[in-house]
Design a protein around this motif. Structure first.
Motif, PDB file in Angstrom:
ATOM      1  N   TYR A 286       7.764   1.551  -6.671  1.00 51.52           N
ATOM      2  CA  TYR A 286       6.750   0.138  -6.612  1.00 51.52           C
ATOM      3  C   TYR A 286       5.295   1.303  -6.240  1.00 51.52           C
ATOM      4  CZ  TYR A 286       3.674  -3.389  -4.685  1.00 51.52           C
ATOM      5  OH  TYR A 286       2.836  -4.020  -4.780  1.00 51.52           O
ATOM      6  N   ASP A 287       3.804   1.137  -6.188  1.00 53.87           N
ATOM      7  CA  ASP A 287       3.059   1.418  -5.861  1.00 53.87           C
ATOM      8  C   ASP A 287       2.543   1.353  -4.364  1.00 53.87           C
ATOM      9  OD1 ASP A 287       1.261   4.084  -5.902  1.00 53.87           O
ATOM     10  OD2 ASP A 287      -0.442   2.818  -8.013  1.00 53.87           O
TER      11      ASP A 287
ATOM     12  N   VAL B 185       6.647 -10.015  -2.949  1.00 57.03           N
ATOM     13  CA  VAL B 185       6.492  -9.635  -3.471  1.00 57.03           C
ATOM     14  C   VAL B 185       7.737  -8.505  -4.720  1.00 57.03           C
ATOM     15  CG1 VAL B 185       6.020  -6.906  -4.136  1.00 57.03           C
ATOM     16  CG2 VAL B 185       4.159  -8.634  -3.016  1.00 57.03           C
ATOM     17  N   SER B 186       8.548  -8.493  -3.877  1.00 55.74           N
ATOM     18  CA  SER B 186       9.948  -7.731  -4.288  1.00 55.74           C
ATOM     19  C   SER B 186      10.836  -8.970  -5.968  1.00 55.74           C
ATOM     20  CB  SER B 186      10.759  -7.375  -3.097  1.00 55.74           C
ATOM     21  OG  SER B 186      10.416  -6.657  -2.848  1.00 55.74           O
TER      22      SER B 186
ATOM     23  N   LEU C 234      10.734  -2.784  -0.687  1.00 56.87           N
ATOM     24  CA  LEU C 234       9.610  -3.105  -2.246  1.00 56.87           C
ATOM     25  C   LEU C 234      10.560  -2.293  -3.119  1.00 56.87           C
ATOM     26  CD1 LEU C 234       6.483  -2.011  -0.760  1.00 56.87           C
ATOM     27  CD2 LEU C 234       7.107  -4.364  -2.535  1.00 56.87           C
TER      28      LEU C 234
ATOM     29  N   SER D   6       2.345 -10.924  -5.797  1.00 61.59           N
ATOM     30  CA  SER D   6       2.437  -9.328  -5.850  1.00 61.59           C
ATOM     31  C   SER D   6       0.803  -9.336  -6.101  1.00 61.59           C
ATOM     32  CB  SER D   6       2.082  -9.577  -7.857  1.00 61.59           C
ATOM     33  OG  SER D   6       0.519 -10.790  -8.194  1.00 61.59           O
TER      34      SER D   6
ATOM     35  N   HIS E 266      -0.980   0.227  -3.239  1.00 57.75           N
ATOM     36  CA  HIS E 266      -1.356  -0.961  -1.874  1.00 57.75           C
ATOM     37  C   HIS E 266      -0.739  -1.736  -0.809  1.00 57.75           C
ATOM     38  CE1 HIS E 266      -1.646  -2.438  -5.922  1.00 57.75           C
ATOM     39  NE2 HIS E 266      -0.503  -1.800  -6.584  1.00 57.75           N
TER      40      HIS E 266
END
Length: 503
Positions: A287-288, A316-317, A283, A322, A292
């Motif tokens: 990124y959190d 996502v990346s 990721l 998302s 997630h």
């Protein structure tokens, strides 16, 4: 008059088969193939509620549907998977099952459109009477041995929780279990509600065509990236014969899965750290991950999600998808509102919210007139039920490929039937020793679909053969080479009964 009377009676005598299999999916077709190979003298029939072979793999048609186990273990032990992809798509698996059925001629045994509603065991008759609703009405058959290979999911209805205000949403709301063939999501905004295997499959599959896909999850799952093509298979294919390559790949993946599971159980903090680092490496920086991709439970308390070549992380990346971790507060005409106040725009909402359990296909079982309460039974070797004669069911592993267990169950049933034939036994009934107490459900997961139906599931005892250890190598020893008469009561039918029965 006597001849007319005899003809009238014969019309009402149910058809009798040696082994009646319920379900023509991956497990049922495999069971029939094993019976063809190892018990050729037993007559076999398969009742299938739908109109096609394939079970789950014929039912599920949502975008990207694929195996959640590698095909070297999800494939049959007796018919090697020889395609390049280790993580295969649904249509390829469906065709593999159908090809296997044709090759072993068990497709000829399937009776489509037969929904089994109940089965009654009679000790005096030493047989099961099975009732089904068929294409031409109600049907009754009798059998010596009843083998349920219907899985434990409800096929006609997926699970959808209460979604507050869903009637305000003006777009399509779709459950993946019933995917419309004409659903057009090209250029549309899609919200996928859920975080399990179906959700992590749908999101990257739809992200290439949709305008944007948002995965809205109440809580995250553990997600691990696996190669879609097995590196060892790619290196060795063509260099060594398939008869050696397939068992090598199968055992390599079995042992790898066992290592992952045992490490999760024995060192959960270490496994959490490894999974977290794996996600971080796939990721964008910053990124959190902890919000997630870091569940509050330990790895394998719920089933882990595998993604081929990290496709979810890639989607996502690059911004095509998302992930939002929040609860649903309500819906608007064009989206979803969350408890934190976010509004997620949507043209389509997908409720990948899970499945409903339906043990033994929902049929009602009785033994000598007494209904069998599944939740009060103990599972014998994870495949038979205490006090229920001549009956087996297939439930696969939760921590490994389903077929690894279904193959073992089918081979054990063949061993049991051959032992009974050799010793001239007609009845086999698992009987737990005095003092054996239930400890945990047969499906030992904390997933929502299990917890919602926990009281309907058989239980496990404290030790083998009444305990399922979720350990394939151990089960190979127990079920392929262990005794077939441990904690099993065998009986013979009276000669007067036998004289009127066939196989």
């Amino acid at each position: 008059m006597a001849r007319e009377s005899m003809e009238h009676v014969s019309e009402h005598v149910p058809e009798h088969v040696g082994v009646l299999i319920v379900g023509a999916g991956l497990s049922g077709i495999g069971a029939a193939c094993h019976l063809r190979r190892e018990c050729p003298d037993r007559s076999v029939a398969i009742l299938e509620s739908r109109d096609a072979i394939g079970g789950t793999w014929d039912l599920f048609r949502y975008p990207g549907v694929r195996s959640d186990s590698d095909m070297y273990t999800l494939g049959y032990s007796f018919r090697p998977w020889n395609q390049a992809k280790a993580i295969a798509d649904g249509p390829a698996i469906r065709e593999y099952v159908r090809e296997t059925a044709r090759e072993f001629r068990v497709d000829e045994l399937v009776r489509y459109g037969h929904q089994v509603t109940g089965a009654e065991w009679s000790t005096s008759d030493h047989r099961w009477t099975v009732h089904a609703t068929g294409p031409t009405g109600d049907t009754t058959l009798t059998c010596d041995f009843l083998f349920v290979c219907a899985g434990y999911y409800r096929y006609d209805q997926g699970y959808t929780p209460d979604l507050p205000g869903i009637d305000q949403f003006t777009g399509p709301v779709v459950h993946p279990q019933h995917w419309p063939e004409d659903l057009d999501y090209a250029g549309k905004r899609v919200v996928v509600v859920g975080s399990g295997a179906t959700a992590v499959t749908l999101v990257p599959a739809m992200a290439g065509t949709a305008a944007h896909v948002t995965m809205l999850q109440r809580s995250p799952s553990y997600v691990l990236s696996l190669p879609a093509l097995d590196p060892l298979a790619q290196k060795l294919r063509g260099r060594i014969p398939d008869r050696y390559l397939y068992p090598l790949l199968r055992w390599k993946n079995v042992l790898g899965a066992q290592l992952l599971f045992q490490l999760s159980r024995r060192a959960p903090k270490l496994m959490k750290s490894l999974l977290r680092k794996g996600a971080m490496g796939l990721l964008p920086q910053g990124y959190d991950v902890d919000t997630h991709f870091a569940p509050s439970y330990d790895p394998w308390d719920q089933r882990m999600c595998f993604v081929p070549d990290g496709d979810l992380f890639k989607a996502v990346s690059d911004g095509r998808a998302s992930i939002v971790t929040d609860t649903i507060a309500g819906f608007t005409a064009d989206g979803v509102t969350t408890a934190s106040g976010q509004h997620l725009p949507a043209d389509i909402v997908i409720t990948a919210t899970g499945l409903n359990l339906l043990p033994v296909g929902g049929m009602r079982l009785t033994v000598d007139g007494d209904e069998v309460a599944l939740g009060n039974t103990l599972a014998y070797k994870g495949m038979m039920l205490s006090g229920v004669p001549n009956f087996a069911l297939t439930i696969g592993y939760t921590n490994a490929s389903w077929t690894l267990k279904s193959d073992l169950v089918a081979r054990y049933v063949c061993r049991l039937l051959n032992h009974m034939a050799a010793q001239r036994y007609d009845i086999a009934t698992p009987r737990p020793p005095a003092g054996t107490e239930a400890t945990v459900p047969l499906v030992d997961l904390r997933s929502g679909y299990v917890l919602r139906s926990i009281d309907k599931l058989p239980k496990q005892g404290p030790a083998a053969p009444w305990r399922l250890y979720q350990n394939y190598p151990r089960d190979v020893v127990l079920m392929r080479y262990g005794p077939v008469d441990d904690d099993m009561r065998f009986d013979r039918a009276p000669a007067t009964v036998l004289s009127g029965q066939g196989t």
